[in-house]
Design a protein around this motif. Structure first.
Motif, mmCIF file in Angstrom:
data_model
loop_
_atom_site.group_PDB
_atom_site.id
_atom_site.type_symbol
_atom_site.label_atom_id
_atom_site.label_comp_id
_atom_site.label_asym_id
_atom_site.label_seq_id
_atom_site.Cartn_x
_atom_site.Cartn_y
_atom_site.Cartn_z
ATOM 1 N N UNK A 253 0.831 -1.209 0.000
ATOM 2 C CA UNK A 253 0.000 0.000 0.000
ATOM 3 C C UNK A 253 0.864 1.257 0.000
ATOM 4 N N UNK A 254 1.966 1.215 0.752
ATOM 5 C CA UNK A 254 2.879 2.358 0.786
ATOM 6 C C UNK A 254 3.585 2.529 -0.551
ATOM 7 N N UNK A 255 3.877 1.421 -1.233
ATOM 8 C CA UNK A 255 4.482 1.510 -2.557
ATOM 9 C C UNK A 255 3.576 2.269 -3.522
ATOM 10 N N UNK A 256 2.299 1.943 -3.495
ATOM 11 C CA UNK A 256 1.349 2.631 -4.366
ATOM 12 C C UNK A 256 1.347 4.127 -4.062
ATOM 13 N N UNK A 257 1.427 4.481 -2.792
ATOM 14 C CA UNK A 257 1.461 5.901 -2.410
ATOM 15 C C UNK A 257 2.719 6.582 -2.953
ATOM 16 N N UNK A 258 3.868 5.887 -2.912
ATOM 17 C CA UNK A 258 5.103 6.497 -3.415
ATOM 18 C C UNK A 258 5.035 6.698 -4.929
ATOM 19 N N UNK A 259 4.478 5.738 -5.631
ATOM 20 C CA UNK A 259 4.320 5.911 -7.074
ATOM 21 C C UNK A 259 3.351 7.044 -7.386
ATOM 22 N N UNK A 260 2.288 7.137 -6.588
ATOM 23 C CA UNK A 260 1.305 8.208 -6.797
ATOM 24 C C UNK A 260 1.921 9.579 -6.579
ATOM 25 N N UNK A 261 2.938 9.654 -5.726
ATOM 26 C CA UNK A 261 3.586 10.928 -5.420
ATOM 27 C C UNK A 261 4.735 11.231 -6.375
ATOM 28 N N UNK A 262 4.866 10.447 -7.459
ATOM 29 C CA UNK A 262 5.964 10.607 -8.416
ATOM 30 C C UNK A 262 5.433 10.956 -9.795
ATOM 31 N N UNK A 263 6.320 11.424 -10.652
ATOM 32 C CA UNK A 263 5.950 11.824 -12.007
ATOM 33 C C UNK A 263 6.561 10.952 -13.086
ATOM 34 N N UNK A 264 7.640 10.254 -12.775
ATOM 35 C CA UNK A 264 8.297 9.402 -13.749
ATOM 36 C C UNK A 264 9.129 8.375 -12.996
ATOM 37 N N UNK A 265 9.219 7.159 -13.550
ATOM 38 C CA UNK A 265 10.054 6.108 -12.965
ATOM 39 C C UNK A 265 11.335 5.989 -13.778
ATOM 40 N N UNK A 266 12.479 6.113 -13.105
ATOM 41 C CA UNK A 266 13.775 5.875 -13.721
ATOM 42 C C UNK A 266 14.168 4.431 -13.402
ATOM 43 N N UNK A 267 14.232 3.593 -14.431
ATOM 44 C CA UNK A 267 14.480 2.165 -14.228
ATOM 45 C C UNK A 267 15.820 1.787 -14.850
ATOM 46 N N UNK A 268 16.797 1.486 -14.002
ATOM 47 C CA UNK A 268 18.130 1.119 -14.479
ATOM 48 C C UNK A 268 18.590 -0.224 -13.923
ATOM 49 N N UNK A 269 17.655 -1.036 -13.419
ATOM 50 C CA UNK A 269 17.984 -2.372 -12.912
ATOM 51 C C UNK A 269 18.063 -3.353 -14.079
ATOM 52 N N UNK A 270 19.049 -3.159 -14.928
ATOM 53 C CA UNK A 270 19.116 -3.954 -16.146
ATOM 54 C C UNK A 270 18.184 -3.375 -17.190
ATOM 55 N N UNK A 271 17.872 -4.183 -18.198
ATOM 56 C CA UNK A 271 17.015 -3.711 -19.287
ATOM 57 C C UNK A 271 15.552 -4.025 -18.993
ATOM 58 N N UNK A 272 14.683 -3.255 -19.611
ATOM 59 C CA UNK A 272 13.246 -3.412 -19.377
ATOM 60 C C UNK A 272 12.715 -4.603 -20.176
ATOM 61 N N UNK A 273 11.869 -5.386 -19.519
ATOM 62 C CA UNK A 273 11.167 -6.462 -20.214
ATOM 63 C C UNK A 273 9.891 -6.781 -19.448
ATOM 64 N N UNK A 274 9.096 -7.672 -20.015
ATOM 65 C CA UNK A 274 7.807 -8.023 -19.420
ATOM 66 C C UNK A 274 7.935 -8.951 -18.225
ATOM 67 N N UNK A 275 9.159 -9.297 -17.800
ATOM 68 C CA UNK A 275 9.333 -10.071 -16.567
ATOM 69 C C UNK A 275 9.879 -9.214 -15.428
#
Length: 370
Positions: A253-275
């Motif tokens: 539930x807190x994760x959802x709140x943090x995403x709601x309080x953000x404007x963009x996700x920077x994802x650098x944990x490897x490459x993006x994929x559907x897994x």
């Protein structure tokens, strides 16, 4: 109508959070709407050893004849160091008991690495993964099959089903139409070990570049290994107009709140994929996502509001491209809203648990109505 029995079989529990167990629990809730009753079971080989655990599995499996057993595969769930040779023994026990076997590959590829031990580990993993496909009635890959080169010729039915976000519903009600003040970048989890050092450095470089372009920012970093990187993040951004907020593992539930309080996700944990559940979480919450394109990157994740850059770019070029992408999202309102709309659409049609559950129902009951 009687409920169809399904067993989700897991290996060693991951710590401090177990994303595969969470996956099974969210899927269980979604499958219940289709009259499937999913039970979660483990093979606790790390606690009781393999002989005792396999004997216990034989006893349990006596009551599983005719039931679907969804065996969850990651190499580290079945081996401490990623040599999962005993995994096939688990499948043999299930086959002898008369269960119907579906192997869910959360690891879509074997581990990489150039050392001798890495090459040996990769060979073991490839053999186990191919044997598992051949041994199963159904196999589920969490990336498109065309992105994989190791699949054997097999009579098993092989399906592609992307992962969902291990977050509570509803998610699409979040409003990202207006920027927060200050504009806020989210980073959800950071890789551990040496790869995390490089990842943290690139986060710092990208955020610094973005701040230089558009001014005051807030950086929210949360999830696994975030607290370990707090000092490095604060030091690296100390002379920038960036408000740094760092939290470790937090509840869904807190994760959802943090995403709601953000404007963009920077994802650098490897490459993006559907897994990549940590990337899918941002999409599920309607965020634009900036990340790296790799061998597994394909639809439906590319249908979402993602901005993808080449992972093989040199360091300076990559920082510039990441920073420019972030700056445009945080300064170009129509562009950002278009990305938000695409993420919402991709979540609804591909990554929501009801959508994922329908794919499983079609796999288990191919003659059923969609």
């Amino acid at each position: 109508m009687n409920a169809e029995r399904v067993i989700a079989l897991l290996g060693r529990r991951d710590q401090p959070t177990d994303a595969v167990e969470a996956y099974c629990r969210y899927l269980s809730t979604a499958l219940a709407e289709h009259s499937f009753n999913m039970e979660l079971r483990r093979v606790p080989w790390d606690e009781h050893g393999w002989p005792a655990s396999l004997n216990a599995l034989r006893l349990q499996a006596e009551s599983w004849r005719g039931a679907w057993v969804m065996v969850q595969y990651t190499s580290l769930a079945w081996s401490v160091r990623g040599f999962p040779g005993r995994f096939v023994r688990v499948l043999r026990v299930l086959r002898k008991a008369g269960a119907r076997i579906a192997v869910i590959f959360h690891d879509a590829e074997p581990f990489s690495g150039g050392r001798l031990v890495d090459r040996f580990r990769r060979a073991v993993q490839l053999r186990v993964m191919r044997d598992a496909v051949t041994f199963s009635d159904c196999a589920v890959l969490t990336v498109p099959l065309t992105r994989l080169s190791w699949l054997p010729d097999s009579p098993a039915a092989i399906s592609f089903i992307p992962v969902g976000a291990n977050l509570p519903q509803p998610l699409l009600e979040q409003d990202h139409e207006e920027l927060h003040n200050p504009p806020t970048i989210a980073v959800y989890s950071i890789t551990g070990g040496v790869p995390g050092d490089r990842e943290t450095d690139e986060i710092i470089r990208t955020v610094r570049y973005t701040s230089a372009k558009i001014g005051v920012l807030r950086l929210r970093v949360f999830g696994r290994h975030a607290e370990v990187r707090e000092n490095a993040l604060r030091t690296g951004l100390s002379n920038c107009d960036v408000d740094v907020c760092v939290e470790g593992v937090i509840e869904a539930d807190a994760l959802v709140e943090r995403f709601a309080a953000s404007d963009v996700l920077l994802f650098l944990r490897g490459t993006i994929s559907s897994r990549r559940g940590s990337a899918i979480a941002g999409i599920a919450c309607g965020l634009p996502v900036v990340g790296l394109r790799g061998p597994e990157t394909d639809a439906p994740v590319t249908d979402a509001g993602v901005v993808l850059l080449d992972e093989n770019s040199d360091r300076e070029q990559l920082t510039t491209e990441l920073g420019e992408a972030m700056a445009r999202i945080l300064s170009d309102e129509p562009y950002r809203r278009g990305l938000v709309a695409r993420s919402r659409s991709a979540q609804q049609h591909s990554f929501s648990w009801p959508s994922i559950a329908r794919r499983y129902v079609k796999m288990f009951l191919p003659d059923s109505e969609p």
